[in-house]
Write an enzyme that holds these catalytic residues in place. Structure first.
Site, PDB file in Angstrom:
ATOM      1  N   GLU A 225      49.035  84.651  26.695  1.00 43.59           N
ATOM      2  CA  GLU A 225      50.363  85.150  26.314  1.00 43.59           C
ATOM      3  C   GLU A 225      50.839  86.045  27.446  1.00 43.59           C
ATOM      4  OE1 GLU A 225      52.104  84.220  23.865  1.00 43.59           O
ATOM      5  OE2 GLU A 225      50.646  83.138  22.643  1.00 43.59           O
ATOM      6  N   CYS A 259      57.336  92.295  26.070  1.00 41.73           N
ATOM      7  CA  CYS A 259      57.216  91.051  26.836  1.00 41.73           C
ATOM      8  C   CYS A 259      58.402  90.121  26.614  1.00 41.73           C
ATOM      9  CB  CYS A 259      55.910  90.336  26.505  1.00 41.73           C
ATOM     10  SG  CYS A 259      55.726  89.898  24.764  1.00 41.73           S
TER      11      CYS A 259
END
Length: 474
Positions: A225, A259
Site C-alpha cells: 500500500e 496517503c
C-alpha cells in the site's frame, strides 16, 4: 509484551537481531489449528473492538502526542472507522468462510467442485506513522479474520502510539498467534529476513521495493500500500463552494499527511480564480485566521519531514502563494498552504507532497487534465468534481488509479465493500472488507468424485469412439 526487548525468544547481538524464535512461536500457534475455527477468529475481532473502546483515551492521547492530531479527527480515522470495519468483518465471516460451489463440466462428472478459502499461515504487517492505529490494526484484523497468525511492526516515527499498541495488544489478543514488535530500521530489516506467508506493507515506494526484494528471497506474496501524487480534477461546471470545502478537508486533515490526500489540483482555467477564493474561505472557516492556534489542526510528524516540506515551498516554481506558508520548526507547524500557477517541473510537483501544501495548475479542458494524469505514475486516488455524469464517467474510464471519488475526497476508503489499494507505482494488492479476507487467504480448488461409476472414456487405449465422446462433452 511481545516486543524486541522483552520477548524471550529474540536474541540480540551488536550486529544482528534474530526474530526466528518469535516467528517459530507464531508458526507453532498456527500449526496447532488454533486460528482456524470461526469462533477464535470472531472472538479476536471482538477483542480488537474492546481494545479500541477501552484503550480509546490512551490511543487518542498518543495520537495527539505524536501527530498533534485533534481528538475528533483521531477518533474518526483511527478508532471509529477501524471498529466499524472490524464489525463488518465479524458479521460477514461465516459467509466468506463457506466453500464456494462451481460448475463441473461433463468430462469431470460425476463430481463436486468447490473453492475452499484457507489461511496462508503467519503474516507480517509493517505499518506507517501517519494513521498509526488504523494502518496497523486493520490489516491485522483482516489477517486474523482469514485465520492467520500475525506479527505487527508499528512505525517508530509514531513512538507513543507504537508503545501503546505494544502494551494493549497482548492484553486483549491471543499471544500464541498475535504479536507486536517495536523498533526502527534494524528491527524491520531483521523481521523482513524471516520467512513469512504474507507481508503487508504500507508506506512509500522506496521502502516498498526493499520489502519486495526481501520477500522474493522466500517467494513470499506481498501487499504494498504505497502512495503517489493523487490528483483532483475540477471542471468548470463543478459546485465550487462544495468542491473547495471537500478538497480542503481531504487535503489538510492530519496536516496533509494522508496517503490519499489530494496532492495537486488540475482546475479548468475558467474557474481557477473562483476556486482559489473558495479554498481561502473554506480554510478560514475550518481553522480560523491563524491555524497554529486551532485545536483542529495537526502537526508535522518530525523535523526531517518539516524540512523536506519547507524545501518544497522554498524551491519556488509557482506564480503565487495564495495563502499559508507560515512555519515554526520547533512546533512542527506548517500552515495550510495553497500555491497557484505551479509549473510542471516545480519541486512541489516532483514528489508526493505528504503535507499541508496544495499545488494548483490550470488546464483548458478535461482532456488536458486526463492527459496530464496519464503522463505520470498511476496514483493511489483520483478525485473529480463535476456536475456532469458524462464527464465523471469519461474521467473514470480515461484514467487509471487505485480508486476514484467523484465530488468528494478520501471517503471512498471508508466503504468496507470497496477494495482499497494502489496500481503500478501506487501499490499492488488491496484490502478492506471481503478483499482483505481474500488477501490473507488462499482460494484452494477442490474436486471431489465418487469411486463409481468409473467410466473408461479418459483412459488408454484411446479408441476412436472415445475421441468422439470427448469432443462432444469436453
Amino acid at each position: 509484551m511481545l516486543s524486541l526487548r522483552q520477548h524471550e525468544g529474540v536474541t540480540t547481538t551488536e550486529h544482528r537481531l534474530d526474530y526466528g524464535p518469535l516467528v517459530d512461536e507464531m508458526r507453532a500457534g498456527f500449526a496447532s489449528g488454533l486460528t482456524r475455527p470461526i469462533e477464535w477468529r470472531r472472538s479476536q475481532l471482538r477483542q480488537i473492538q474492546r481494545l479500541l473502546a477501552e484503550g480509546e483515551e490512551e490511543l487518542l492521547a498518543a495520537l495527539a502526542t505524536d501527530l498533534g492530531k485533534p481528538t475528533l479527527e483521531g477518533w474518526a480515522a483511527d478508532i471509529g472507522l477501524v471498529s466499524a470495519e472490524i464489525g463488518y468483518l465479524h458479521d460477514h465471516l461465516d459467509k466468506w468462510m463457506r466453500p464456494e460451489k462451481v460448475r463441473v463440466p461433463m468430462i469431470a462428472q460425476p463430481g463436486k467442485a468447490t473453492i475452499v478459502p484457507e489461511p496462508l499461515g503467519v503474516a507480517l504487517v509493517v505499518a506507517p506513522w501517519n494513521y498509526p492505529v488504523q494502518l496497523a490494526v486493520l490489516p491485522m484484523a483482516a489477517a486474523i479474520a482469514a485465520g492467520n497468525a500475525v506479527v505487527a511492526k508499528p512505525s517508530e516515527l509514531a513512538p507513543t502510539v507504537s508503545a501503546a499498541l505494544a502494551r494493549l495488544v497482548p492484553r486483549y489478543l491471543d499471544q500464541r498467534a498475535v504479536a507486536v514488535v517495536e523498533g526502527a530500521v534494524p528491527e524491520t530489516t531483521a523481521l523482513l529476513a524471516q520467512r513469512w506467508d504474507h507481508i503487508f506493507y504500507t508506506g512509500n515506494g522506496r521502502v516498498g521495493r526493499v520489502v519486495m526484494a526481501a520477500a522474493a528471497e522466500h517467494l513470499t506474496p506481498v501487499t504494498l500500500e504505497l502512495g503517489g501524487k493523487s490528483p483532483v480534477i475540477v471542471d468548470r461546471d463543478a459546485n465550487l463552494t462544495v468542491a473547495a470545502r471537500r478538497i480542503a478537508w481531504g487535503k489538510f486533515a492530519n496536516a496533509g499527511q494522508t496517503c490519499v490526500a489530494p496532492d495537486y489540483a488540475l482546475v479548468h482555467e475558467a474557474v481557477a480564480d473562483q476556486l482559489l477564493d473558495e479554498l481561502t474561505r473554506a480554510v478560514n472557516r475550518f481553522y480560523g485566521g491563524d491555524p497554529r492556534h486551532s485545536p483542529d489542526y495537526g502537526r508535522i510528524v518530525n523535523g526531517s519531514h518539516f524540512r523536506r516540506l519547507s524545501g518544497l515551498i522554498d524551491g519556488g516554481g509557482f506564480e503565487r502563494l495564495v495563502f499559508g506558508g507560515d512555519r515554526d520548526e520547533a512546533a512542527r507547524y506548517i500552515a495550510p498552504t495553497v500555491l497557484s500557477g505551479v509549473a510542471s517541473d516545480a519541486p512541489v510537483m516532483g514528489e508526493e507532497i505528504f503535507g499541508p501544501i496544495l499545488a494548483v495548475r490550470t488546464v483548458p479542458d478535461m482532456d488536458a487534465a486526463m492527459a496530464e494524469v496519464n503522463a505520470g505514475d498511476k496514483p493511489l486516488a483520483l478525485y473529480a468534481f463535476t456536475e456532469s455524469k458524462r464527464t465523471a464517467e469519461r474521467i473514470v474510464a480515461g484514467t487509471s488509479s487505485g480508486g476514484v471519488c467523484v465530488n468528494g475526497t478520501v471517503l471512498h476508503l471508508g466503504v468496507p465493500g470497496l477494495p482499497f489499494g494502489g496500481v503500478g507505482e501506487s501499490g499492488m494488492g488491496a484490502y478492506h472488507g471481503r478483499t482483505g479476507f481474500d488477501t490473507f487467504s488462499h482460494r484452494k480448488a477442490v474436486l471431489t468424485r465418487p469411486a463409481r461409476p468409473d467410466l473408461p472414456v479418459p483412459y488408454p487405449p484411446y479408441r476412436r469412439w472415445k475421441g468422439r465422446v470427448m469432443r462432444r462433452f469436453l
